[in-house]
Design an enzyme around this catalytic site. Sequence first.
Site, short mmCIF file in Angstrom:
data_model
loop_
_atom_site.label_atom_id
_atom_site.label_comp_id
_atom_site.label_asym_id
_atom_site.label_seq_id
_atom_site.Cartn_x
_atom_site.Cartn_y
_atom_site.Cartn_z
N HIS A 227 0.83 -1.21 0.00
CA HIS A 227 0.00 0.00 0.00
C HIS A 227 0.86 1.26 0.00
CE1 HIS A 227 -4.22 1.17 0.15
NE2 HIS A 227 -3.89 2.16 0.96
N TYR A 262 -2.36 13.51 1.24
CA TYR A 262 -1.13 13.56 0.44
C TYR A 262 -0.57 14.97 0.33
CZ TYR A 262 -2.64 8.87 -0.58
OH TYR A 262 -3.04 7.56 -0.44
#
Length: 284
Positions: A227, A262
């Site tokens: 991941h 992010y």
Amino acid sequence: MGTNYYLEKLYQDMRLRSYSEHTQDVYGRAVRKFLNFSRKPVEKLNEQDVRAYTLHLMESSLSKCSINTYQAAIRFFFGVTLNRAMNYLQMPRLKEDKDLPEILSREEIAQLLDHCENPKHKAIFALAYGSGLRVSEICALRVQDIDSKQMRIFVRNSKRNKDRYTILSQQCLEFLRDYWRSFRPRHPEGLLFPGWRNLTSITEKAVNDALKKWLGVVGISRRVSIHSLRHAFATHLLEDGTDIFTIKELLGHSSISSTTVYLHLANVGANLVSPADRLCSNER
């Protein structure tokens, strides 16, 4: 009625709601472990049994996220399969830590792909990083999902049973072709990465074990999973100027809030100039 009857009904309830095979597997295991721990007839289970099991899980090495997944499965079991009202205030979800995800740098990923000598593993790593796929999505990929003409990948029945498209990189396409020439997978339903004897898909554990092996070859000792390559995909796209809404669609996020994490990982301010520096410059 015995435990097997209720477990079978649990799977029926999930299939009726079109839950993915991955969710069915996770929820089924979670409920089975809860029932084995409680050692009581299903009809006599209550909130106190769930509380005791949650405390038991908290004493183990499971993360808060995993414990909350177990709780979600048990809530579904009580609310849907048993059709019983529960006092959920007695079974609170754990407040999860908001740690930033661990990612690999561009240089580390390049080293990983350079050193990986197994075409199957290399293709899988390239899909996670080059297309931002979840490991469950990689395991479920079918040959027909790879569209080399449009340079995109069709992701079917993903999280929350949504379909989407994501990008296919030229490098990843070459790795997939190398894998195909080497392995020639022959799964009856067209799975791209079949597992044992071509009967099932490759497992998520096998994928993460492969990543751990090749990271060791490269000399990367940090604790990362497959991941982490998906996180790197999103972070590096953001650094390269891709807008966050496009990244959201490529990742298959249902909410933009899942994608904004992010912003904390990407080095988007590398070329920015502070207004204080401009102020000092003007004064000169």
